[in-house]
Design a protein around this motif. Structure first.
Motif, short mmCIF file in Angstrom:
data_model
loop_
_atom_site.label_atom_id
_atom_site.label_comp_id
_atom_site.label_asym_id
_atom_site.label_seq_id
_atom_site.Cartn_x
_atom_site.Cartn_y
_atom_site.Cartn_z
N TRP A 13 -13.01 -11.88 29.87
CA TRP A 13 -13.93 -11.70 29.04
C TRP A 13 -12.96 -11.46 27.65
CZ3 TRP A 13 -18.53 -11.76 29.65
CH2 TRP A 13 -19.24 -11.52 31.01
N ASP A 14 -12.06 -10.94 27.56
CA ASP A 14 -11.25 -10.70 26.03
C ASP A 14 -11.69 -11.66 25.14
OD1 ASP A 14 -10.23 -8.46 27.52
OD2 ASP A 14 -8.13 -9.14 27.53
N VAL A 17 -16.10 -12.03 24.55
CA VAL A 17 -16.81 -10.89 24.09
C VAL A 17 -17.01 -10.94 22.50
CG1 VAL A 17 -17.07 -8.46 23.71
CG2 VAL A 17 -16.47 -9.43 26.19
N ILE A 20 -19.89 -13.26 21.92
CA ILE A 20 -21.13 -12.59 22.40
C ILE A 20 -21.69 -11.74 21.28
CG2 ILE A 20 -22.18 -10.96 24.14
CD1 ILE A 20 -20.18 -11.88 26.12
N LYS A 21 -20.92 -10.97 20.65
CA LYS A 21 -21.42 -10.10 19.76
C LYS A 21 -21.86 -11.03 18.57
CE LYS A 21 -18.62 -6.24 21.37
NZ LYS A 21 -17.52 -5.23 21.15
N TYR A 28 -23.24 -16.09 28.72
CA TYR A 28 -22.38 -15.20 28.80
C TYR A 28 -22.99 -13.87 28.62
CZ TYR A 28 -18.29 -18.32 29.73
OH TYR A 28 -17.62 -19.25 30.33
N ALA A 29 -23.56 -13.70 27.37
CA ALA A 29 -24.38 -12.25 26.94
C ALA A 29 -25.33 -11.95 27.85
CB ALA A 29 -25.18 -12.67 25.49
N TRP A 32 -23.23 -9.77 30.17
CA TRP A 32 -22.49 -8.79 29.48
C TRP A 32 -23.54 -7.77 29.20
CZ3 TRP A 32 -17.55 -7.47 29.14
CH2 TRP A 32 -17.35 -6.42 28.09
N ASN A 33 -24.63 -7.98 28.84
CA ASN A 33 -25.64 -7.16 27.89
C ASN A 33 -26.58 -6.26 29.03
OD1 ASN A 33 -24.56 -7.29 25.58
ND2 ASN A 33 -25.77 -8.95 25.11
N HIS A 37 -21.23 -6.00 35.22
CA HIS A 37 -20.26 -6.74 34.54
C HIS A 37 -18.92 -6.03 34.54
CE1 HIS A 37 -21.88 -4.75 31.16
NE2 HIS A 37 -20.48 -4.80 30.65
N ILE A 428 -13.11 -12.36 35.51
CA ILE A 428 -14.30 -12.32 34.79
C ILE A 428 -15.45 -12.15 36.15
CG2 ILE A 428 -15.03 -14.51 34.67
CD1 ILE A 428 -16.23 -13.98 31.90
N GLU A 440 -21.08 -1.48 33.39
CA GLU A 440 -19.75 -2.09 33.64
C GLU A 440 -18.85 -1.46 34.75
OE1 GLU A 440 -15.82 -2.95 30.78
OE2 GLU A 440 -17.56 -2.03 29.87
#
Length: 470
Positions: A13-14, A17, A20-21, A28-29, A32-33, A37, A428, A440
Motif C-alpha cells: 500500500w505504501d 496510497v 489514491i489520495k 485501488y481507492a 481503500w476507502n 483493507h 496488500i 482497516e
C-alpha cells in the motif's frame, strides 16, 4: 454468487496510497476507502513461492513441505526446482470444484503443471515441459495477445518506457482473460509483472505510476462487472527499497563453512552471449517475433541463465561444505555432518549475527531455528536456520565472486540493471462486497483460503493456519 480475486504480485500500500489520495487510482481507492483493507502479512520467507500457495491452501510451509523456489537434494547433491507437484495440501479451489462451483485460475505462480479443476486453469510461471492449461483443449481459445511467458524485462540498454509498453500489454491480457472466463463462480487472476517493475523501477516515479495505472484499469473493470459479488485484492508479499544485496554462500565460503570447487569458465560466457545480443540488436528483434517463437527463445535463454547464474551446484564441494544457503535467509546444514549439527548451527548463528553491511549496518534483524517458525508434518525439511534480514537488504545464494552486489562492476552486471527494491512481509489486502464494512485491519495470507470458502458457504477443512476475516 461470484467471488473475484485479483492478486498483484509484490504489491504494497505504501506507494499506492498517495496516488489514491490524488485521485489517480479509482480501482485501488474502492478498496481503500470503502472496503475491508490493510496490510496482508506474508509467509517467512516473504517470497513468491511459497507465498502464493499459502494463499490458496491456507497452510504454512511446514504443512506444504515447500520453503523456497528450490529444494536441496542431499542424496544426489543437486538443487532442484519445485513445481506444483511438490506441494502438499489442497487449494481452496479444489474444494470449491468438489462442491460443484466452476473456477477459473489465471496465471498464478506455482501452478504448473496445472491440476484438474471444475473449470479452467491457465498455469503461471515457472513453466516446464508439457501442457500448461487445463483442460488442454482450452489452449486453442487463448488469444495471441495472451503470452505464456512475459518476456518484457528491464535491461541496461533498453529504454524503460519501451519495456513498460510491453508490460502494459501483458497486464491487459490477464485482465481480459478474467473477463473471458467471467461465467465461472470463482475467478482468480494474478498480475505478476508488478513485482518485476518494483524490483528494478522503484525509484522511477513515471514507470511506477504507469504500472499502478495499468493494474488499476483492470481492477476497475472487474469491480464494475462484479457489483453484486465479492472482490478481493491481495498480494503474495510486499516490496520496498533496498540498499544492497548480500551473497550468503560467498560469505560462508570466506568463513570456511562452505567449500567451492575450482571454477571453470565456459568457453562462451553468459556476459559474452549478452553483449552479442545487445550489440547486434537481437534482443529488440526477438520482441517483434511471433509469440510462439518468442516463447521458444525465452525457454532457451532461461536454461542458459539457470546454468550460468543460479546453477551453483557444480561449483560446490558437497562433501566438504558444512552449510549451504538459499535466498531469503535460508541456511541448511549438510546431513553428512549430523553429529556436529548443533555446534555448526551455533557457529553459524554467531557469525551471521556479526555480519555488517558495507555501510556498517547490521544485516540480520533476527536469527531463528526453522522449527521456531514452521509447524506441521514436513517441518523436518525446513531450513535449519532462518536469518531475517534488515529490510533494506536482500540475501542471494549465487556464487558471484563478491560479498555484496554493490561491489560488482557495472560491466559484469550482464544485461539486467541492479535491483533497487525487494520483498517486504507486508503485502496488500482489500475486500468489497455485500455487507462488507469499510475498515482497516491487519490480515494474514493464511486467512484468505478460509475466508473465500466461507463466502461460498463451503465447510472449512480442519488444520488450516488462518481464520475467516468475515
Amino acid at each position: 454468487m461470484k467471488v473475484v480475486v485479483i492478486g498483484i504480485d509484490g504489491a504494497t500500500w505504501d506507494p499506492i496510497v498517495p496516488y489514491i489520495k490524488e485521485g489517480e487510482l479509482p480501482g485501488y481507492a474502492k478498496f481503500w476507502n470503502e472496503g475491508l483493507h490493510g496490510p496482508l502479512l506474508s509467509t517467512i520467507p516473504y517470497i513468491t513461492q511459497p507465498g502464493w500457495k499459502a494463499y490458496s491452501t491456507g497452510l504454512n510451509p511446514g504443512k506444504m513441505g515447500v520453503y523456497f523456489w528450490s529444494k536441496i537434494d542431499w542424496k544426489d547433491f543437486r538443487i532442484r526446482n519445485i513445481n506444483s507437484l511438490g506441494f502438499h495440501g489442497r487449494d481452496y479451489w479444489d474444494i470449491l470444484s468438489d462442491s460443484g462451483r466452476k473456477v477459473a485460475i489465471i496465471d498464478m505462480p506455482s501452478t504448473f503443471p496445472p491440476k484438474k479443476v471444475n473449470g479452467v486453469m491457465i498455469s503461471g510461471f515457472p513453466h516446464g515441459e508439457g501442457p500448461w492449461v487445463y483442460p488442454p483443449e482450452f489452449e486453442k481459445r487463448i488469444p495471441d495477445s495472451y503470452p505464456k511467458e512475459q518476456i518484457h524485462l528491464f535491461t541496461k540498454n533498453e529504454d524503460p518506457e519501451t519495456t513498460m509498453n510491453g508490460i502494459e500489454r501483458d497486464i491487459e491480457s490477464r485482465f481480459s482473460m478474467a473477463e473471458m472466463l467471467w461465467d465461472h463462480d470463482l475467478v482468480h487472476v494474478s498480475i505478476v509483472m508488478n513485482d518485476h517493475v518494483s524490483h528494478f523501477m522503484w525509484n522511477n516515479e513515471n514507470i511506477m505510476l504507469r504500472n499502478f495505472k495499468a493494474n488499476d484499469r483492470g481492477i476497475s473493470r472487474l469491480l464494475s462487472r462484479n457489483r453484486d459479488g465479492y472482490t478481493i485484492l491481495m498480494s503474495d508479499h510486499g516490496n520496498g527499497p533496498i540498499e544492497d544485496e548480500f551473497y550468503a554462500n560467498e560469505y560462508l565460503s570466506s568463513e570456511g563453512l562452505l567449500v567451492k570447487r575450482e571454477r571453470r569458465d565456459p568457453i562462451i560466457s553468459r556476459e559474452k552471449v549478452v553483449k552479442i545480443g545487445q550489440k547486434t540488436g537481437l534482443y529488440s528483434l526477438a520482441r517483434r517475433l511471433p509469440d510462439g517463437l518468442q516463447q521458444r527463445i525465452v525457454k532457451r535463454v532461461k536454461n542458459i541463465e539457470s546454468s550460468m547464474e543460479t546453477g551453483i551446484e557444480n561449483l560446490l564441494d558437497w562433501q566438504q561444505s558444512r552449510v549451504i544457503a538459499l535466498d531469503e535467509g535460508l541456511f541448511y546444514v549438510n546431513p553428512l555432518y549430523q553429529e556436529e549439527k548443533e555446534e555448526i548451527i551455533k557457529e553459524l548463528v554467531s557469525k551471521l549475527d556479526a555480519v555488517r553491511s558495507r555501510t556498517g549496518k547490521k544485516l540480520y534483524n533476527r536469527i531463528l531455528r526453522g522449527k521456531e517458525i514452521y509447524w506441521g508434518p514436513y517441518v523436518d525439511e525446513a531450513p535449519d536456520v532462518v536469518a531475517i534480514t534488515n529490510e533494506i537488504y536482500h540475501q542471494r545464494f549465487q556464487l558471484s565472486g563478491y560479498l555484496w552486489a554493490s561491489e560488482i562492476p557495472e560491466e559484469k552486471m550482464a544485461y539486467r540493471t541492479r535491483q533497487v527494491a525487494h520483498h517486504r512481509i507486508r503485502g496488500i489486502f482489500g475486500m468489497v462486497g455485500p455487507g462488507i464494512e469499510g475498515k482497516e485491519i491487519t490480515a494474514s495470507i493464511y486467512d484468505l483460503a478460509p475466508t473465500i470458502l466461507k463466502l461460498f458457504g463451503v465447510d472449512i477443512p480442519e488444520g488450516l493456519d488462518g481464520k475467516p476475516l468475515i
